[in-house]
Design a protein around this motif. Structure first.
Motif, PDB file in Angstrom:
ATOM      1  N   ARG A   1       0.832  -1.212   0.000  1.00  0.00           N
ATOM      2  CA  ARG A   1       0.000   0.000   0.000  1.00  0.00           C
ATOM      3  C   ARG A   1       0.860   1.253   0.000  1.00  0.00           C
ATOM      4  O   ARG A   1       0.586   2.210  -0.731  1.00  0.00           O
ATOM      5  N   SER A   2       1.904   1.250   0.806  1.00  0.00           N
ATOM      6  CA  SER A   2       2.790   2.406   0.880  1.00  0.00           C
ATOM      7  C   SER A   2       3.472   2.669  -0.459  1.00  0.00           C
ATOM      8  O   SER A   2       3.538   3.812  -0.928  1.00  0.00           O
ATOM      9  N   LEU A   3       3.966   1.624  -1.058  1.00  0.00           N
ATOM     10  CA  LEU A   3       4.640   1.750  -2.350  1.00  0.00           C
ATOM     11  C   LEU A   3       3.670   2.191  -3.438  1.00  0.00           C
ATOM     12  O   LEU A   3       3.992   3.062  -4.251  1.00  0.00           O
ATOM     13  N   ALA A   4       2.478   1.631  -3.441  1.00  0.00           N
ATOM     14  CA  ALA A   4       1.468   2.031  -4.430  1.00  0.00           C
ATOM     15  C   ALA A   4       1.123   3.510  -4.276  1.00  0.00           C
ATOM     16  O   ALA A   4       0.995   4.237  -5.269  1.00  0.00           O
ATOM     17  N   GLU A   5       0.991   3.962  -3.038  1.00  0.00           N
ATOM     18  CA  GLU A   5       0.678   5.379  -2.788  1.00  0.00           C
ATOM     19  C   GLU A   5       1.807   6.272  -3.282  1.00  0.00           C
ATOM     20  O   GLU A   5       1.571   7.316  -3.876  1.00  0.00           O
ATOM     21  N   GLU A   6       3.033   5.860  -3.037  1.00  0.00           N
ATOM     22  CA  GLU A   6       4.187   6.639  -3.484  1.00  0.00           C
ATOM     23  C   GLU A   6       4.215   6.745  -5.008  1.00  0.00           C
ATOM     24  O   GLU A   6       4.462   7.814  -5.572  1.00  0.00           O
ATOM     25  N   ILE A   7       3.946   5.649  -5.681  1.00  0.00           N
ATOM     26  CA  ILE A   7       3.949   5.649  -7.145  1.00  0.00           C
ATOM     27  C   ILE A   7       2.796   6.496  -7.679  1.00  0.00           C
ATOM     28  O   ILE A   7       2.972   7.290  -8.602  1.00  0.00           O
ATOM     29  N   ARG A   8       1.615   6.344  -7.089  1.00  0.00           N
ATOM     30  CA  ARG A   8       0.467   7.165  -7.521  1.00  0.00           C
ATOM     31  C   ARG A   8       0.752   8.648  -7.322  1.00  0.00           C
ATOM     32  O   ARG A   8       0.414   9.469  -8.164  1.00  0.00           O
ATOM     33  N   TRP A   9       1.349   8.986  -6.194  1.00  0.00           N
ATOM     34  CA  TRP A   9       1.691  10.373  -5.919  1.00  0.00           C
ATOM     35  C   TRP A   9       2.658  10.891  -6.993  1.00  0.00           C
ATOM     36  O   TRP A   9       2.507  11.998  -7.497  1.00  0.00           O
ATOM     37  N   ASP A  10       3.630  10.069  -7.358  1.00  0.00           N
ATOM     38  CA  ASP A  10       4.594  10.463  -8.385  1.00  0.00           C
ATOM     39  C   ASP A  10       3.904  10.656  -9.735  1.00  0.00           C
ATOM     40  O   ASP A  10       4.203  11.609 -10.461  1.00  0.00           O
ATOM     41  N   ILE A  11       2.974   9.778 -10.067  1.00  0.00           N
ATOM     42  CA  ILE A  11       2.230   9.905 -11.319  1.00  0.00           C
ATOM     43  C   ILE A  11       1.436  11.201 -11.328  1.00  0.00           C
ATOM     44  O   ILE A  11       1.463  11.961 -12.307  1.00  0.00           O
TER      45      ILE A  11
END
Length: 87
Positions: free
Chosen positions: A69-79
């Motif tokens: 979840r943390s990694l997915a959030e980080e990637i979404r934030w970057d997108i």
């Protein structure tokens, strides 16, 4: 079961170290695959009669889920931040 948990952790580690060099949407798809596999391990764990072993597996799955979840959030934030930069 142990191998499945180790593979999930390894896959997350690989995604975590490489997502900035790869396509962000590809990394999200890989995280989706991890989620599917995680669910499969949860279903397998339900059939384990040993309460302590099942509890341990669920603890490990919780750790994997939090990292995913943390990694997915980080990637979404970057997108999202990349989209705003280009607008």
């Amino acid at each position: 079961m142990r191998i499945s948990l180790e593979r999930l952790a390894h896959t997350l580690a690989v995604i975590e170290t490489s997502w900035q060099r790869a396509a962000r949407h590809h990394a999200l798809r890989e995280l989706e695959n991890v989620l599917i596999r995680q669910h499969e391990v949860e279903i397998d764990a339900e059939n384990i009669e040993d309460v302590f072993l099942r509890g341990y597996i669920y603890e490990q799955l919780d750790i994997v889920a939090a990292a995913r979840r943390s990694l997915a959030e980080e990637i979404r934030w970057d997108i999202e931040s990349s989209k705003k930069t280009w607008e």
